[in-house]
Enzyme design. Structure first.
Site, PDB file in Angstrom:
ATOM      1  N   GLU A  43       0.898  -1.047  -0.158  1.00  0.00           N
ATOM      2  CA  GLU A  43      -0.607  -0.277   0.112  1.00  0.00           C
ATOM      3  C   GLU A  43       0.703   1.430  -0.264  1.00  0.00           C
ATOM      4  O   GLU A  43       1.545   1.747   0.899  1.00  0.00           O
ATOM      5  CB  GLU A  43      -0.919   0.081   1.218  1.00  0.00           C
ATOM      6  CG  GLU A  43      -2.017   0.988   1.633  1.00  0.00           C
ATOM      7  CD  GLU A  43      -2.615   1.148   2.881  1.00  0.00           C
ATOM      8  OE1 GLU A  43      -2.084   0.885   3.262  1.00  0.00           O
ATOM      9  OE2 GLU A  43      -3.657   1.626   2.667  1.00  0.00           O
ATOM     10  N   GLU A  61     -12.455   2.577   4.712  1.00  0.00           N
ATOM     11  CA  GLU A  61     -11.266   2.842   5.862  1.00  0.00           C
ATOM     12  C   GLU A  61     -11.188   3.758   6.253  1.00  0.00           C
ATOM     13  O   GLU A  61     -10.662   4.516   5.809  1.00  0.00           O
ATOM     14  CB  GLU A  61      -9.947   1.761   5.181  1.00  0.00           C
ATOM     15  CG  GLU A  61      -8.290   2.519   6.678  1.00  0.00           C
ATOM     16  CD  GLU A  61      -7.581   2.092   5.527  1.00  0.00           C
ATOM     17  OE1 GLU A  61      -6.611   1.461   6.495  1.00  0.00           O
ATOM     18  OE2 GLU A  61      -6.805   2.743   5.123  1.00  0.00           O
TER      19      GLU A  61
HETATM   20  C1  LER Z   1      -3.902   1.610   6.744  1.00  0.00           C
HETATM   21  O1  LER Z   1      -4.500   0.900   5.127  1.00  0.00           O
HETATM   22  C2  LER Z   1      -3.309   2.879   6.076  1.00  0.00           C
HETATM   23  O2  LER Z   1      -4.029   3.493   4.727  1.00  0.00           O
HETATM   24  C3  LER Z   1      -2.287   4.156   6.486  1.00  0.00           C
HETATM   25  O3  LER Z   1      -2.860   5.341   6.480  1.00  0.00           O
HETATM   26  C4  LER Z   1      -1.480   3.293   7.858  1.00  0.00           C
HETATM   27  O4  LER Z   1      -1.686   3.908   8.517  1.00  0.00           O
HETATM   28 MN    MN Z   2      -5.664   2.428   3.174  1.00  0.00          MN
END
Ligand code: LER
Ligand code: MN
Length: 272
Positions: free
Chosen positions: A151, A245
């Site tokens: 990510e 999220e």
């Molecule tokens: C986690 O998926 C994310 O987006 C980060 O900002 C975690 O701190």
């Molecule tokens: Mn994230």
């Protein structure tokens, strides 16, 4: 595209998740019609796998991915630490997530566990330590048939890999088929020159998606154009999960309900 929501299994400092008793959070998400949950987990080895997977099948929910950031946030274990022992511990913990992911038939996210590095003068050193750890993780994941989701994270949280392009370069360098990109609209809004162009350019590597608006609230509460983002995801033939999220504001229940109805409305209108 299938919709999912991030649920933390235990208490965490990271705020953009559903916290509290996980079973009742899962009950609520299932009642709204979510297809999956993304599970934020700190100690995968201590999870009662049978209880978790039985409960999820009872609720007819899939697991979209397993999050790992709490290992860093709570225990300060990171994949780019200059201390061998800390890096080794972090890698071991990710291996435990991979074992759990295999049982739950899902993937493992590599986000903040890379370390919240702010010392830019040492970035190359940290990056090379991170790549060593990631390569070890990918070798293990490949042997188990589990995918790893890298990510890109914005500069205020880490100095390593802020853009889709930087993650793609890493993936091309390591050459593991099990390694893909998790794109998060919150980070992309800060780091990408053009969100749509980046999605188009790295389409083949995108294996998971996080949705939150520019202010980490539910889609529709900030200034990201989700019609445009969904249109591009449709264009590239993305059919995997979109996981919300987001900050549970004003409360988890309304945030989960509003995100789902906002994105569903767009999907239905455009017949995606
Ligand atoms: C986690 O998926 C994310 O987006 C980060 O900002 C975690 O701190
Ligand atoms: Mn994230």
């Amino acid at each position: 595209m299938k919709l999912s929501f991030v649920v933390s299994i235990s208490q965490t400092e990271f705020e953009a998740v559903a916290q509290g008793p996980w079973k009742s959070n899962i009950d609520y998400l299932a009642s709204l019609g979510y297809e999956a949950v993304e599970l934020a987990i700190r100690e995968a080895a201590n999870i009662d796998k049978r209880e978790l997977s039985d409960y999820l099948s009872f609720k007819e929910l899939k697991v979209s991915a397993l999050g790992t950031g709490q290992i860093y946030l709570k225990e300060n274990l990171s994949l780019s630490s200059k201390e061998d022992e800390i890096r080794e511990k972090a890698v071991k913990r990710i291996h435990e997530h991979i074992d759990l992911a295999k049982e739950l038939q899902t993937s493992v996210i590599i986000g903040l566990i890379r370390g919240g590095i702010f010392d830019y003068s040492q970035r190359q050193r940290y990056e090379s330590l991170f790549l060593d750890s990631l390569s070890e993780i990918c070798a293990y994941a490949a042997s188990k048939g589990v995918n790893i989701l890298l990510e890109p994270i914005n500069r205020y949280e880490t100095a390593l890999l802020p853009t889709l392009e930087s993650a793609a370069k890493t993936i091309y360098k390591l050459k593991y088929n099990c390694l893909g990109i998790l794109m998060d609209t919150f980070h992309m809004n800060i780091e990408e020159k053009d969100i749509s162009e980046s999605i188009l350019k790295f389409a083949s590597l995108i294996k998971h998606v996080h949705f939150s608006d520019s202010n980490r609230l539910a889609p529709g509460q900030g200034h990201i154009d989700f019609c445009k983002v969904l249109d591009v995801l449709k264009k590239i033939g993305y059919e995997k999960y979109i996981s919300f999220e987001i900050l549970p504001k004003p409360d988890f229940k309304s945030a989960a309900k509003d995100s789902l109805s906002y994105i569903r409305k767009i999907l239905e209108k455009e017949r995606i």
